[in-house]
Scaffold this motif. Structure first.
Motif, short mmCIF file in Angstrom:
data_model
loop_
_atom_site.label_atom_id
_atom_site.label_comp_id
_atom_site.label_asym_id
_atom_site.label_seq_id
_atom_site.Cartn_x
_atom_site.Cartn_y
_atom_site.Cartn_z
N ARG A 114 41.62 7.60 35.96
CA ARG A 114 41.59 6.70 35.51
C ARG A 114 41.97 6.45 34.44
N GLU A 149 39.23 2.33 31.14
CA GLU A 149 38.16 1.10 31.06
C GLU A 149 37.68 1.38 32.43
N ASN A 150 38.01 1.91 33.73
CA ASN A 150 37.62 2.28 34.88
C ASN A 150 35.90 3.33 34.57
N ASN A 158 33.47 1.32 32.27
CA ASN A 158 32.90 0.24 33.37
C ASN A 158 31.97 0.80 34.10
N GLU A 159 31.85 1.98 34.61
CA GLU A 159 31.09 2.92 35.02
C GLU A 159 30.10 3.04 34.09
#
Length: 177
Positions: A110, A113-114, A117-118
């Motif tokens: 991951r 950024e991912n 965002n979560e």
């Protein structure tokens, strides 16, 4: 974010949670603090390099990215507990094994950024959830992992838990890089 959610009494959360409660303001500004923490954590994480995000200060310690996912997992779980207790669910909810959650989170695949965002999505859901609870619901108690706690204490736990881990990152991780 002007809604006041009073700080819980000591009998509304387990003794181990006191360390998290020490990180939060006790002025009833839980929702504002959650939003402020979202902004400060996002800014802080975005200031870190990939090397810093993957750093472990000792063998078998989590990386900063792993800590971030742990914060998200904890917030989701404590948010579910708050929902269940607010709805007067009398089920004794189980605990969770944080090390196994982290081990199986596939964090290496991951991007930051991912993950962020979560984190933002979960935080906004938490704020909406607590903003929707009635004053009566915030005082309801339930049992999770054999510990009695109130709905409002779970909200403060979510905030204090994150602040605790951000403190550890700044004090242990970034000083040892």
């Amino acid at each position: 974010m002007n809604r006041i959610i009073s700080f819980p009494e000591k009998n509304e959360y387990p003794a181990y949670a006191a360390m998290y409660m020490d990180y939060v303001k006790k002025d009833g500004s839980l929702l504002t603090q959650l939003m402020d923490c979202l902004e400060s954590t996002n800014e802080f994480v975005n200031s870190l390099s990939e090397k810093e995000l993957n750093f472990r200060y000792a063998p078998n310690k989590w990386s900063i990215k792993e800590i971030l996912v742990h914060i998200i997992d904890d917030e989701r779980i404590y948010g579910y507990r708050a929902l269940a207790f607010a709805r007067n669910d009398k089920t004794d909810l189980p605990g969770f094994e944080e090390n196994e959650y982290t081990q199986y989170a596939d964090i290496a695949t991951r991007s930051v950024e991912n993950i962020m965002n979560e984190y933002k999505a979960v935080r906004m859901a938490t704020i909406a959830l607590f903003n929707g609870f009635s004053d009566q619901a915030l005082l309801r108690m339930g049992t999770a992992n054999n510990n009695k706690t109130s709905v409002r204490a779970l909200g403060y736990h979510i905030l204090g838990h994150e602040l605790h881990h951000i403190h550890i990152i700044k004090e242990k991780y970034l000083t040892l890089l």
